[in-house]
Design an enzyme around this catalytic site. Sequence first.
Site, short mmCIF file in Angstrom:
data_model
loop_
_atom_site.label_atom_id
_atom_site.label_comp_id
_atom_site.label_asym_id
_atom_site.label_seq_id
_atom_site.Cartn_x
_atom_site.Cartn_y
_atom_site.Cartn_z
N ASN A 30 0.91 -1.17 0.00
CA ASN A 30 0.00 0.00 0.00
C ASN A 30 0.93 1.20 0.00
O ASN A 30 1.59 1.46 1.01
CB ASN A 30 -0.86 -0.07 1.25
CG ASN A 30 -1.99 0.92 1.31
OD1 ASN A 30 -2.48 1.18 2.40
ND2 ASN A 30 -2.46 1.45 0.21
N CYS B 21 -5.40 6.40 8.38
CA CYS B 21 -4.67 5.56 7.43
C CYS B 21 -3.74 4.66 8.23
O CYS B 21 -2.86 5.15 8.94
CB CYS B 21 -3.88 6.49 6.52
SG CYS B 21 -2.72 5.63 5.50
N GLY B 22 -3.94 3.35 8.07
CA GLY B 22 -3.16 2.43 8.89
C GLY B 22 -1.78 2.14 8.34
O GLY B 22 -0.77 2.37 9.00
N ASN B 23 -1.69 1.67 7.11
CA ASN B 23 -0.37 1.38 6.54
C ASN B 23 0.46 2.66 6.43
O ASN B 23 1.66 2.67 6.69
CB ASN B 23 -0.52 0.75 5.15
CG ASN B 23 -1.08 -0.65 5.24
OD1 ASN B 23 -0.66 -1.45 6.07
ND2 ASN B 23 -2.07 -0.95 4.42
N ASN C 288 -12.25 5.92 9.75
CA ASN C 288 -12.76 5.93 8.38
C ASN C 288 -13.72 4.74 8.23
O ASN C 288 -13.59 3.74 8.91
CB ASN C 288 -11.61 5.86 7.37
CG ASN C 288 -10.71 4.64 7.57
OD1 ASN C 288 -10.80 3.95 8.58
ND2 ASN C 288 -9.87 4.37 6.59
N HIS D 45 -15.84 1.41 7.06
CA HIS D 45 -15.57 0.11 6.43
C HIS D 45 -16.84 -0.73 6.41
O HIS D 45 -17.57 -0.77 7.40
CB HIS D 45 -14.47 -0.63 7.21
CG HIS D 45 -13.14 0.06 7.17
ND1 HIS D 45 -12.19 -0.17 6.22
CD2 HIS D 45 -12.64 1.04 7.96
CE1 HIS D 45 -11.15 0.61 6.42
NE2 HIS D 45 -11.38 1.36 7.46
N ASN E 138 -14.89 2.10 2.56
CA ASN E 138 -13.94 1.05 2.16
C ASN E 138 -14.69 -0.28 2.23
O ASN E 138 -15.60 -0.43 3.07
CB ASN E 138 -12.74 1.04 3.11
CG ASN E 138 -11.98 2.35 3.08
OD1 ASN E 138 -11.22 2.63 2.17
ND2 ASN E 138 -12.21 3.20 4.08
N GLU F 86 -10.69 -0.03 -1.79
CA GLU F 86 -10.60 1.14 -0.93
C GLU F 86 -11.40 2.33 -1.45
O GLU F 86 -11.39 2.62 -2.66
CB GLU F 86 -9.13 1.58 -0.79
CG GLU F 86 -8.37 0.79 0.22
CD GLU F 86 -7.13 1.52 0.68
OE1 GLU F 86 -7.17 2.76 0.81
OE2 GLU F 86 -6.11 0.84 0.90
N ARG F 87 -12.01 3.04 -0.53
CA ARG F 87 -12.66 4.31 -0.85
C ARG F 87 -11.60 5.24 -1.41
O ARG F 87 -10.54 5.43 -0.80
CB ARG F 87 -13.25 4.90 0.41
CG ARG F 87 -13.89 6.26 0.26
CD ARG F 87 -14.42 6.82 1.56
NE ARG F 87 -13.37 7.09 2.53
CZ ARG F 87 -13.59 7.78 3.66
NH1 ARG F 87 -14.81 8.23 3.96
NH2 ARG F 87 -12.61 7.99 4.51
N CYS G 55 -4.68 -2.76 3.38
CA CYS G 55 -5.37 -1.63 4.02
C CYS G 55 -5.34 -1.89 5.52
O CYS G 55 -5.98 -2.84 6.00
CB CYS G 55 -6.80 -1.51 3.51
SG CYS G 55 -7.68 -0.09 4.23
N GLY G 56 -4.60 -1.06 6.23
CA GLY G 56 -4.42 -1.29 7.66
C GLY G 56 -5.69 -1.06 8.46
O GLY G 56 -6.09 -1.89 9.28
N THR G 57 -6.37 0.05 8.17
CA THR G 57 -7.63 0.30 8.89
C THR G 57 -8.66 -0.77 8.50
O THR G 57 -9.46 -1.20 9.33
CB THR G 57 -8.19 1.69 8.53
OG1 THR G 57 -8.23 1.84 7.10
CG2 THR G 57 -7.35 2.80 9.14
N GLY G 58 -8.55 -1.24 7.25
CA GLY G 58 -9.48 -2.29 6.80
C GLY G 58 -9.23 -3.60 7.52
O GLY G 58 -10.17 -4.33 7.86
O1 ZDP Z 1 -10.69 5.57 4.18
C1 ZDP Z 1 -10.15 5.72 3.05
O2 ZDP Z 1 -10.52 6.54 2.22
C2 ZDP Z 1 -8.93 4.88 2.76
N1 ZDP Z 1 -8.74 4.78 1.30
C3 ZDP Z 1 -7.76 5.62 3.40
C4 ZDP Z 1 -6.48 4.89 3.25
C5 ZDP Z 1 -6.49 3.70 4.15
C6 ZDP Z 1 -5.16 2.95 4.10
N2 ZDP Z 1 -5.07 2.14 2.92
C7 ZDP Z 1 -4.99 2.16 5.34
O3 ZDP Z 1 -4.02 1.41 5.36
O4 ZDP Z 1 -5.76 2.32 6.31
C8 ZDP Z 1 -4.00 3.90 4.00
#
Ligand code: ZDP
Length: 283
Positions: A11, A74-76, A163, A165, A196, A214-215, A223-226
Amino acid sequence: MEIVKMHGLGNDFVFIDHFQGAPAELPDYPELARKLCHRQFGVGGDGLIMVLPSDKADARMRILNSDGSEPEMCGNGIRCFARYIYDQGYVSKNPLQVETLAGILTLQLSITGDQVTGVRVDMGEPILKSEQVPVLIQGDPVVGARLDVDGQEFEFTAVSMGNPHCVLFVEDYETLDFERIGPAIEKHPLFPRKTNVEFIIVNSPRELTMKVWERGAGPTLACGTGACASVVAAVLNGRTERKVTVHLPGGDLLIEWGEDNRVYMTGPAAYVFKGVLLEDALS
Ligand code: ZDP
């Protein structure tokens, strides 16, 4: 303009360092994100990350998706951000704190010799109230809700890590029309700020496999938050334990939804190159 390219499990992000002062004339950051993230006309990346000073934490991170939209978290990217500000000497303590639109996060660096070999992020508490995700279905949490995509019905769980999900459990990826369903759910009217979308296969009580749309960025390698949202959703659905290895196309993340209700993410952060943008790239 100097840039640094980094990634967390593929990412990938273009970093611009304005920690010691932004240019007199601020760029149009959304337009700059669209230009620099373009994989042929620009540097290429899933997002643009700005390194900024903070009066509340050790530094402030702004992230823009490749379409120019600004997510809350943003996690990553924040793992890469932590390694970058430590290596630049902007902060010497460990753990360190980063200000984001989702609040101030605490990150613990793993250091071997003088190398940062990994980062553990306290991602905070998952946000489960429907109106805070936001999703237009009442619930706290929203688990096993249904949405319709072109007549096809899907069951989902909604989780925000700052964010939004939308997490769906699938049996396999072969029968999933990812390129059609992903964007349709990203922009589904049930999600007023879009979302997302994570498609999850449960491998065992301690392992998940995740594919993400991803959104604002489309398909990414991680996607770390994902991954955090997916583990929370899996626990809420009784599918896994609270400490899970998440297998993403770009590699593995270790996610734990602690008994303190906070979610912890551990994973790598890597450099790719450092360079200078030439005028044509900005025209
Ligand atoms: O919430 C969003 O719009 C995501 N596209 C933001 C980026 C998330 C990311 N990929 C993560 O790792 O959480 C950087």
